[in-house]
Design a protein around this motif. Sequence first.
Motif, short mmCIF file in Angstrom:
data_model
loop_
_atom_site.label_atom_id
_atom_site.label_comp_id
_atom_site.label_asym_id
_atom_site.label_seq_id
_atom_site.Cartn_x
_atom_site.Cartn_y
_atom_site.Cartn_z
N VAL A 90 0.74 -1.30 -0.19
CA VAL A 90 -0.02 0.07 -0.10
C VAL A 90 0.94 1.43 0.11
N PRO A 91 1.94 1.44 0.77
CA PRO A 91 2.55 2.77 1.00
C PRO A 91 3.30 2.77 -0.39
N PHE A 92 3.84 1.96 -1.21
CA PHE A 92 4.56 2.08 -2.25
C PHE A 92 3.58 2.06 -3.77
N SER A 93 2.33 1.77 -3.60
CA SER A 93 1.50 1.71 -4.79
C SER A 93 0.79 3.04 -5.01
N TRP A 94 0.59 3.32 -6.22
CA TRP A 94 -0.15 4.65 -6.69
C TRP A 94 -1.69 4.44 -6.37
N GLN A 95 -2.05 3.39 -6.36
CA GLN A 95 -3.57 3.04 -5.77
C GLN A 95 -3.94 2.87 -4.39
N GLY A 96 -2.86 3.10 -3.44
CA GLY A 96 -2.97 3.18 -2.36
C GLY A 96 -3.82 1.96 -1.67
N TRP A 97 -5.02 2.15 -0.76
CA TRP A 97 -5.64 1.22 -0.07
C TRP A 97 -6.59 0.48 -1.21
N ALA A 98 -6.78 1.21 -2.35
CA ALA A 98 -7.56 0.63 -3.41
C ALA A 98 -7.10 -0.81 -4.07
N LEU A 99 -5.59 -1.09 -3.55
CA LEU A 99 -5.12 -2.12 -3.95
C LEU A 99 -5.71 -3.44 -3.51
N PHE A 100 -6.17 -3.29 -2.25
CA PHE A 100 -6.96 -4.35 -1.73
C PHE A 100 -8.17 -4.58 -2.64
N GLY A 101 -8.67 -4.06 -3.72
CA GLY A 101 -9.51 -4.72 -4.63
C GLY A 101 -9.20 -5.91 -5.29
N TYR A 102 -7.88 -5.87 -5.50
CA TYR A 102 -7.39 -7.41 -5.88
C TYR A 102 -7.46 -8.52 -5.15
N TYR A 103 -7.51 -8.37 -3.73
CA TYR A 103 -7.58 -9.27 -2.89
C TYR A 103 -9.06 -10.13 -2.93
N LYS A 104 -9.94 -9.76 -3.25
CA LYS A 104 -11.25 -10.24 -3.40
C LYS A 104 -11.17 -11.79 -3.98
#
Length: 299
Positions: A90-104
């Motif tokens: 999360v801290p290194f991605s331009w998507q931030g917390w939205a990165l967790f969308g891929y966790y579904k």
Amino acid sequence: MKILRKLFGGIDLTWPKLILFAVAAGVYTAAVAIIPGLLYTSFHTIAVTFEVWILFGIFIILNSRSNLDAGLKCFVFFLISQPLIYLLQVPFSWQGWALFGYYKTWFLLTLCCFPMGFVGYWMKKGKWWGYLILFPMILLTGYSYLTYFSDLQFSFPRYILIVLFCACGMILYPAAVFEDKRIRIAGMSVGGVLVAALTVVCLLNPPVYTTEIMGNGEEYRFDGTYRASIADTRLGDVEIVYNESLEDYMLHADFRRAGKTVLTLESPDGEKTEYDLAVERDKYTLTKRESAEEDAGGK
């Protein structure tokens, strides 16, 4: 074979060890996903495909004490490792917390880990039908082999490590799981045939990355009278084509391998414009070169 038997069935996989293993797997995967230099390498594949996680699953199952123990440990391992991977990115991605969308997707797969671990434990009974439980894991590894062998052809020698990993897994998993010599030999033979067949498929169907590099417009100006070429023709072919749907000209490319080269666009009167072109398996970058006249003018 003794080493395989020790690793796959001879380790006392306690809960503290399992949790430490899950954390280590999550931290390592997040690290390789974050480091730009590892993109398009064998090390990055653990962040995008299943083959290494299949190995982890088999390792956990065979070092468990019962069906219930195997199911729970597989579930907890993935319940810890997968969200940790996204959390650390999360801290290194331009998507931030939205990165967790891929966790579904991974969460749904994690829910499946309990029944898969529970059923997978029956492989330890050493019966011939245990290979039928193992076979889907070999097929998934084979799919990764097919994918990365094609990428290896395009970006040699990148991906050679993961290709060898998948091939070894398809052949050696039966030797690690089963004690019966006949089952081991039969399983390893099936794996060897699959590796050979998939290799032939890849060799007969070499990868081609087809794309439109540029279109006639404000940034680039050209038409059918222009010529396009690249310095290193081993990378592929480029040509100017007319796009019927857009009713304009495009620079079309069929790339056969990764690398860096120079793209030249030449007008009918011989004026040349050069671009630095870098090609990867599924993307390219194009940067205009300054001409000698522009360099002199700038000075």
